[in-house]
Scaffold this motif. Structure first.
Motif, PDB file in Angstrom:
ATOM      1  N   VAL A   4       0.817  -1.209   0.000  1.00  0.00           N
ATOM      2  CA  VAL A   4       0.000   0.000   0.000  1.00  0.00           C
ATOM      3  C   VAL A   4       0.855   1.264   0.000  1.00  0.00           C
ATOM      4  CG1 VAL A   4      -1.711   1.316   1.294  1.00  0.00           C
ATOM      5  CG2 VAL A   4      -1.978  -1.159   1.024  1.00  0.00           C
ATOM      6  N   SER A   5       1.897   1.307   0.821  1.00  0.00           N
ATOM      7  CA  SER A   5       2.709   2.524   0.927  1.00  0.00           C
ATOM      8  C   SER A   5       3.369   2.869  -0.402  1.00  0.00           C
ATOM      9  CB  SER A   5       3.777   2.356   2.013  1.00  0.00           C
ATOM     10  OG  SER A   5       3.171   2.231   3.281  1.00  0.00           O
ATOM     11  N   ALA A   6       3.931   1.866  -1.086  1.00  0.00           N
ATOM     12  CA  ALA A   6       4.601   2.118  -2.361  1.00  0.00           C
ATOM     13  C   ALA A   6       3.590   2.521  -3.431  1.00  0.00           C
ATOM     14  CB  ALA A   6       5.376   0.870  -2.796  1.00  0.00           C
ATOM     15  N   ARG A   8       0.645   3.976  -2.967  1.00  0.00           N
ATOM     16  CA  ARG A   8       0.167   5.325  -2.690  1.00  0.00           C
ATOM     17  C   ARG A   8       1.206   6.368  -3.082  1.00  0.00           C
ATOM     18  NH1 ARG A   8      -3.974   6.673   0.852  1.00  0.00           N
ATOM     19  NH2 ARG A   8      -2.670   8.419   1.539  1.00  0.00           N
ATOM     20  N   ALA A   9       2.459   6.101  -2.759  1.00  0.00           N
ATOM     21  CA  ALA A   9       3.515   7.061  -3.094  1.00  0.00           C
ATOM     22  C   ALA A   9       3.612   7.263  -4.596  1.00  0.00           C
ATOM     23  CB  ALA A   9       4.853   6.582  -2.531  1.00  0.00           C
ATOM     24  N   ALA A 176      -5.318   5.932   3.846  1.00  0.00           N
ATOM     25  CA  ALA A 176      -4.345   6.107   4.937  1.00  0.00           C
ATOM     26  C   ALA A 176      -4.359   7.563   5.388  1.00  0.00           C
ATOM     27  CB  ALA A 176      -2.944   5.691   4.476  1.00  0.00           C
ATOM     28  N   ASP A 178      -1.883   9.656   5.381  1.00  0.00           N
ATOM     29  CA  ASP A 178      -0.994  10.516   4.613  1.00  0.00           C
ATOM     30  C   ASP A 178      -1.737  11.174   3.455  1.00  0.00           C
ATOM     31  OD1 ASP A 178       1.437  11.612   3.544  1.00  0.00           O
ATOM     32  OD2 ASP A 178       1.475   9.966   2.106  1.00  0.00           O
ATOM     33  N   TRP A 183      -5.386  12.089  -1.867  1.00  0.00           N
ATOM     34  CA  TRP A 183      -5.527  10.695  -2.284  1.00  0.00           C
ATOM     35  C   TRP A 183      -6.779  10.447  -3.123  1.00  0.00           C
ATOM     36  CZ3 TRP A 183      -3.075   6.608  -3.525  1.00  0.00           C
ATOM     37  CH2 TRP A 183      -3.729   5.379  -3.618  1.00  0.00           C
TER      38      TRP A 183
END
Length: 338
Positions: A4-6, A8-9, A176, A178, A183
């Motif tokens: 998810v983090s990658a 989203r980034a 998330a 962030d 988003w």
């Protein structure tokens, strides 16, 4: 399990470079926009394209720059300004919500999904969108563009619209803390400009490394759709009556029902044979052809008849009427003035 983090980034980086410039939007990294503008845009964009909604948004915010200004507007002025956007229940809900915010909240929108949901006419999608975009809440905002991204990202095999609950659940796994305002707008923009209906522009997509539909080699296969039932067809008559000064007769439609509260031409019920339709006043009625119009749930053929006469109507200059009437009546009036 997606990283998810990658993911989203990658999408947020793409959004920083390629996000759309829209009249109601704050650029990435900017202070959040006025909640009134976010809410107004979301209501207008329901069942309406961005290019079509934009001039209406600009006209509304120029005329009624705050929610309190809108709350004090006359119903007839707002309905006339809305003409051409369609789905006129939205305009009535717009006024009800603005008046509730002004009356019950001092002209300030609630800043949570729950508070927004309590407002009249605000559903789950609009509450989530305003909470995220205007107030920075990590909400799950899922419109048609986001659904298409989720379908392809996860190669969801359930046809739409049955897949909607599953797509909302999948979208929630990517929410998330962030950049919560950026988003959902990034997802919407990706769906609108890259992950398009028909042939997606996968070569421009930042998510192909995780996209199951792309990996299949046939991303255009998704989303699957259930075949729509045939749209019912109705008929009726629209009467274009003019007086000795050339003015045209209009009347306000009942508050309830399709085009409720709007000004329109006198018409028969929509569903009767033109041969059985009784005119609004006795006159020498002449045939002037017919017009076709498509609503969400049915198509309509209106036979247009014209005459000169008098009666208890709202008599209006034809040019003013053409600028204020809903599309179906504008078509009929244009045919009658032919």
């Amino acid at each position: 399990m997606l990283p998810v983090s990658a993911l989203r980034a990658a999408l947020l980086d793409w959004y920083d470079a390629h996000g759309r410039t829209l009249a109601w939007r704050a650029p990435p990294g900017s202070p959040p926009p006025d909640p009134y503008r976010v809410w107004l845009s979301e209501v207008m964009l329901q069942q309406t394209t961005t290019p079509h909604a934009t001039p209406y948004f600009e006209a509304f915010t120029a005329r009624w720059p705050t929610v309190t200004d809108l709350a004090t507007a006359e119903d007839s002025d707002v309905m006339a300004a809305w003409a051409g956007l369609g789905y006129y229940a939205r305009a009535r809900n717009l006024l009800a919500c603005a008046r509730a915010v002004a009356r019950d909240h001092g002209g300030v929108f609630p800043d949570t999904e729950a508070g927004l949901l309590a407002l009249p006419g605000v559903g789950a999608y609009t509450a989530a969108a305003v909470a995220a975009i205007a107030f920075g809440r990590p909400a799950n905002v899922v419109d048609g563009n986001v659904e298409r991204v989720m379908v392809r990202l996860f190669a969801v095999g359930t046809p739409l619209p049955a897949a909607k609950p599953e797509l909302k659940r999948l979208a929630a796994t990517l929410v998330a803390d962030d950049r919560p305002a950026d988003w959902p707008q990034a997802l919407m923009d990706l769906g609108a400009t890259v992950c398009r209906p028909g042939r997606p522009l996968c070569e421009a997509c930042p998510l192909t490394g995780w996209c199951a539909a792309f990996a299949s080699g046939q991303p255009e296969r998704w989303p699957l759709k259930t075949k729509k039932a045939d749209r019912p067809h109705r008929t009726g008559v629209a009467w274009v009556l003019r007086d000795g000064q050339g003015r045209v007769a209009l009347m306000r439609r009942p508050d309830k029902g399709l085009l409720g509260g709007m000004m329109g031409l006198p018409t028969s019920a929509w569903g009767v044979s033109p041969a059985d339709a009784a005119p609004p006043v006795a006159a020498d009625w002449r045939a002037a052809g017919a017009i076709e119009h498509v609503f969400t749930h049915f198509s309509l053929t209106l036979t247009v008849r014209v005459a000169e006469g008098e009666g208890d109507f709202v008599w209006t200059d034809p040019e003013a009427a053409l600028g204020a009437l809903p599309t179906v009546f504008r078509k009929a009036l244009e045919r009658g003035l032919g």
